[in-house]
Design a protein around this motif. Structure first.
Motif, PDB file in Angstrom:
ATOM      1  N   ASP A  90       0.803  12.019  -9.701  1.00 19.38           N
ATOM      2  CA  ASP A  90       1.966  12.875  -9.928  1.00 19.38           C
ATOM      3  C   ASP A  90       3.073  12.542  -8.931  1.00 19.38           C
ATOM      4  O   ASP A  90       2.805  12.081  -7.817  1.00 19.38           O
ATOM      5  CB  ASP A  90       1.581  14.343  -9.769  1.00 19.38           C
ATOM      6  CG  ASP A  90       0.626  14.814 -10.863  1.00 19.38           C
ATOM      7  OD1 ASP A  90       0.677  14.240 -11.969  1.00 19.38           O
ATOM      8  OD2 ASP A  90      -0.170  15.731 -10.597  1.00 19.38           O
ATOM      9  N   PRO A  91       4.338  12.790  -9.321  1.00 21.17           N
ATOM     10  CA  PRO A  91       5.446  12.560  -8.388  1.00 21.17           C
ATOM     11  C   PRO A  91       5.260  13.379  -7.113  1.00 21.17           C
ATOM     12  O   PRO A  91       4.787  14.513  -7.152  1.00 21.17           O
ATOM     13  CB  PRO A  91       6.672  13.036  -9.163  1.00 21.17           C
ATOM     14  CG  PRO A  91       6.271  12.984 -10.592  1.00 21.17           C
ATOM     15  CD  PRO A  91       4.790  13.259 -10.620  1.00 21.17           C
ATOM     16  N   ILE A  92       5.630  12.771  -5.982  1.00 21.64           N
ATOM     17  CA  ILE A  92       5.520  13.442  -4.682  1.00 21.64           C
ATOM     18  C   ILE A  92       6.838  13.274  -3.924  1.00 21.64           C
ATOM     19  O   ILE A  92       7.610  12.361  -4.225  1.00 21.64           O
ATOM     20  CB  ILE A  92       4.348  12.877  -3.849  1.00 21.64           C
ATOM     21  CG1 ILE A  92       4.545  11.370  -3.599  1.00 21.64           C
ATOM     22  CG2 ILE A  92       3.013  13.151  -4.508  1.00 21.64           C
ATOM     23  CD1 ILE A  92       3.537  10.771  -2.635  1.00 21.64           C
ATOM     24  N   LEU A 123       9.350   7.248   8.839  1.00 20.33           N
ATOM     25  CA  LEU A 123       8.255   6.518   9.470  1.00 20.33           C
ATOM     26  C   LEU A 123       7.184   7.450  10.032  1.00 20.33           C
ATOM     27  O   LEU A 123       6.037   7.047  10.191  1.00 20.33           O
ATOM     28  CB  LEU A 123       8.783   5.622  10.592  1.00 20.33           C
ATOM     29  CG  LEU A 123       9.765   4.529  10.146  1.00 20.33           C
ATOM     30  CD1 LEU A 123      10.369   3.852  11.362  1.00 20.33           C
ATOM     31  CD2 LEU A 123       9.075   3.529   9.228  1.00 20.33           C
ATOM     32  N   THR A 124       7.552   8.673  10.326  1.00 19.92           N
ATOM     33  CA  THR A 124       6.608   9.571  11.013  1.00 19.92           C
ATOM     34  C   THR A 124       6.466  10.951  10.383  1.00 19.92           C
ATOM     35  O   THR A 124       5.780  11.795  10.937  1.00 19.92           O
ATOM     36  CB  THR A 124       7.038   9.765  12.474  1.00 19.92           C
ATOM     37  OG1 THR A 124       8.349  10.322  12.501  1.00 19.92           O
ATOM     38  CG2 THR A 124       7.020   8.460  13.239  1.00 19.92           C
ATOM     39  N   ASN A 125       7.083  11.191   9.227  1.00 24.23           N
ATOM     40  CA  ASN A 125       7.087  12.568   8.706  1.00 24.23           C
ATOM     41  C   ASN A 125       5.820  12.946   7.952  1.00 24.23           C
ATOM     42  O   ASN A 125       5.641  14.095   7.592  1.00 24.23           O
ATOM     43  CB  ASN A 125       8.318  12.858   7.871  1.00 24.23           C
ATOM     44  CG  ASN A 125       8.301  12.158   6.515  1.00 24.23           C
ATOM     45  OD1 ASN A 125       7.317  11.526   6.137  1.00 24.23           O
ATOM     46  ND2 ASN A 125       9.385  12.248   5.798  1.00 24.23           N
ATOM     47  N   GLY A 126       4.926  11.988   7.672  1.00 21.08           N
ATOM     48  CA  GLY A 126       3.618  12.305   7.090  1.00 21.08           C
ATOM     49  C   GLY A 126       3.631  12.795   5.663  1.00 21.08           C
ATOM     50  O   GLY A 126       2.667  13.410   5.224  1.00 21.08           O
ATOM     51  N   GLN A 127       4.687  12.556   4.885  1.00 23.38           N
ATOM     52  CA  GLN A 127       4.699  13.033   3.508  1.00 23.38           C
ATOM     53  C   GLN A 127       3.756  12.256   2.603  1.00 23.38           C
ATOM     54  O   GLN A 127       3.358  12.743   1.559  1.00 23.38           O
ATOM     55  CB  GLN A 127       6.117  12.948   2.925  1.00 23.38           C
ATOM     56  CG  GLN A 127       7.056  13.970   3.492  1.00 23.38           C
ATOM     57  CD  GLN A 127       8.357  14.008   2.731  1.00 23.38           C
ATOM     58  OE1 GLN A 127       8.397  13.790   1.533  1.00 23.38           O
ATOM     59  NE2 GLN A 127       9.429  14.277   3.437  1.00 23.38           N
ATOM     60  N   SER A 128       3.444  11.028   2.961  1.00 25.59           N
ATOM     61  CA  SER A 128       2.564  10.222   2.113  1.00 25.59           C
ATOM     62  C   SER A 128       1.816   9.204   2.957  1.00 25.59           C
ATOM     63  O   SER A 128       2.228   8.865   4.055  1.00 25.59           O
ATOM     64  CB  SER A 128       3.379   9.508   1.020  1.00 25.59           C
ATOM     65  OG  SER A 128       4.311   8.635   1.601  1.00 25.59           O
ATOM     66  N   LYS A 129       0.692   8.739   2.429  1.00 31.77           N
ATOM     67  CA  LYS A 129      -0.079   7.682   3.084  1.00 31.77           C
ATOM     68  C   LYS A 129       0.465   6.363   2.589  1.00 31.77           C
ATOM     69  O   LYS A 129       1.005   6.295   1.488  1.00 31.77           O
ATOM     70  CB  LYS A 129      -1.552   7.791   2.716  1.00 31.77           C
ATOM     71  CG  LYS A 129      -2.204   9.033   3.262  1.00 31.77           C
ATOM     72  CD  LYS A 129      -3.653   9.037   2.863  1.00 31.77           C
ATOM     73  CE  LYS A 129      -4.367  10.273   3.406  1.00 31.77           C
ATOM     74  NZ  LYS A 129      -5.767  10.281   3.061  1.00 31.77           N
ATOM     75  N   PRO A 130       0.277   5.245   3.225  1.00 29.46           N
ATOM     76  CA  PRO A 130      -0.401   5.070   4.498  1.00 29.46           C
ATOM     77  C   PRO A 130       0.513   5.359   5.663  1.00 29.46           C
ATOM     78  O   PRO A 130       1.684   5.209   5.638  1.00 29.46           O
ATOM     79  CB  PRO A 130      -0.845   3.625   4.471  1.00 29.46           C
ATOM     80  CG  PRO A 130       0.089   2.938   3.533  1.00 29.46           C
ATOM     81  CD  PRO A 130       0.547   3.999   2.583  1.00 29.46           C
ATOM     82  N   ASP A 133       0.827  -1.213   0.000  1.00 33.10           N
ATOM     83  CA  ASP A 133       0.000   0.000   0.000  1.00 33.10           C
ATOM     84  C   ASP A 133       0.860   1.261   0.000  1.00 33.10           C
ATOM     85  O   ASP A 133       0.518   2.254  -0.654  1.00 33.10           O
ATOM     86  CB  ASP A 133      -0.939   0.015   1.206  1.00 33.10           C
ATOM     87  CG  ASP A 133      -2.042  -1.037   1.118  1.00 33.10           C
ATOM     88  OD1 ASP A 133      -2.069  -1.800   0.130  1.00 33.10           O
ATOM     89  OD2 ASP A 133      -2.853  -1.103   2.057  1.00 33.10           O
ATOM     90  N   GLY A 134       1.994   1.227   0.711  1.00 34.75           N
ATOM     91  CA  GLY A 134       2.881   2.386   0.754  1.00 34.75           C
ATOM     92  C   GLY A 134       3.525   2.667  -0.591  1.00 34.75           C
ATOM     93  O   GLY A 134       3.589   3.816  -1.039  1.00 34.75           O
ATOM     94  N   VAL A 135       3.997   1.620  -1.256  1.00 34.54           N
ATOM     95  CA  VAL A 135       4.590   1.795  -2.590  1.00 34.54           C
ATOM     96  C   VAL A 135       3.527   2.286  -3.567  1.00 34.54           C
ATOM     97  O   VAL A 135       3.744   3.233  -4.321  1.00 34.54           O
ATOM     98  CB  VAL A 135       5.248   0.487  -3.084  1.00 34.54           C
ATOM     99  CG1 VAL A 135       5.624   0.585  -4.552  1.00 34.54           C
ATOM    100  CG2 VAL A 135       6.479   0.166  -2.248  1.00 34.54           C
ATOM    101  N   THR A 136       2.347   1.669  -3.531  1.00 32.47           N
ATOM    102  CA  THR A 136       1.271   2.069  -4.435  1.00 32.47           C
ATOM    103  C   THR A 136       0.882   3.529  -4.222  1.00 32.47           C
ATOM    104  O   THR A 136       0.725   4.287  -5.182  1.00 32.47           O
ATOM    105  CB  THR A 136       0.043   1.168  -4.235  1.00 32.47           C
ATOM    106  OG1 THR A 136       0.414  -0.176  -4.535  1.00 32.47           O
ATOM    107  CG2 THR A 136      -1.104   1.579  -5.130  1.00 32.47           C
ATOM    108  N   ALA A 137       0.759   3.934  -2.964  1.00 33.45           N
ATOM    109  CA  ALA A 137       0.356   5.313  -2.658  1.00 33.45           C
ATOM    110  C   ALA A 137       1.369   6.325  -3.171  1.00 33.45           C
ATOM    111  O   ALA A 137       0.998   7.417  -3.597  1.00 33.45           O
ATOM    112  CB  ALA A 137       0.158   5.484  -1.152  1.00 33.45           C
TER     113      ALA A 137
END
Length: 107
Positions: free
Chosen positions: A56-58, A100-107, A47-51
């Motif tokens: 668009d690139p993030i 692990l905690t910086n919140g740049q992307s889900k999940p 899920d993390g890789v997919t997100a």
């Protein structure tokens, strides 16, 4: 799993399978970053890789090694360590602790 933009790529490594140390990985990361080995279920890796790979690139785009295979048609990781992913299995993953905690992307 390392968020994009953090790998220096300052050294060529042999193509043949073999030992790649945590020390070698840390040499490729900025000196102010901390690398850790964490336990992560297969579903979270997928899920993390997919997100981070859809749309668009993030900034939080995940980089991974050649043992991870992504099926872009299905939108999921299908192999880890060149074996079919088990979404319930706990994998040991090297990553930046700050990711692990910086919140740049889900999940």
């Amino acid at each position: 799993l390392i968020m994009g933009g953090n790998i220096r790529g300052g050294k060529d490594y042999p193509d043949e399978p073999g030992y790649f140390s945590l020390e070698g990985l840390e040499a490729e990361i900025k000196p102010d970053e901390t690398i850790g080995i964490v336990s992560m279920p297969g579903w979270l890796i997928s899920d993390g890789v997919t997100a981070t790979h859809s749309g668009d690139p993030i900034p939080g785009w995940f980089q991974y090694d050649e043992g991870v295979v992504e099926d872009t048609d299905k939108g999921e990781v299908v192999m880890i360590n060149n074996q079919a992913i088990n979404r319930d299995k706990i994998y040991r993953v090297a990553t930046k602790v700050g990711d692990l905690t910086n919140g740049q992307s889900k999940p």
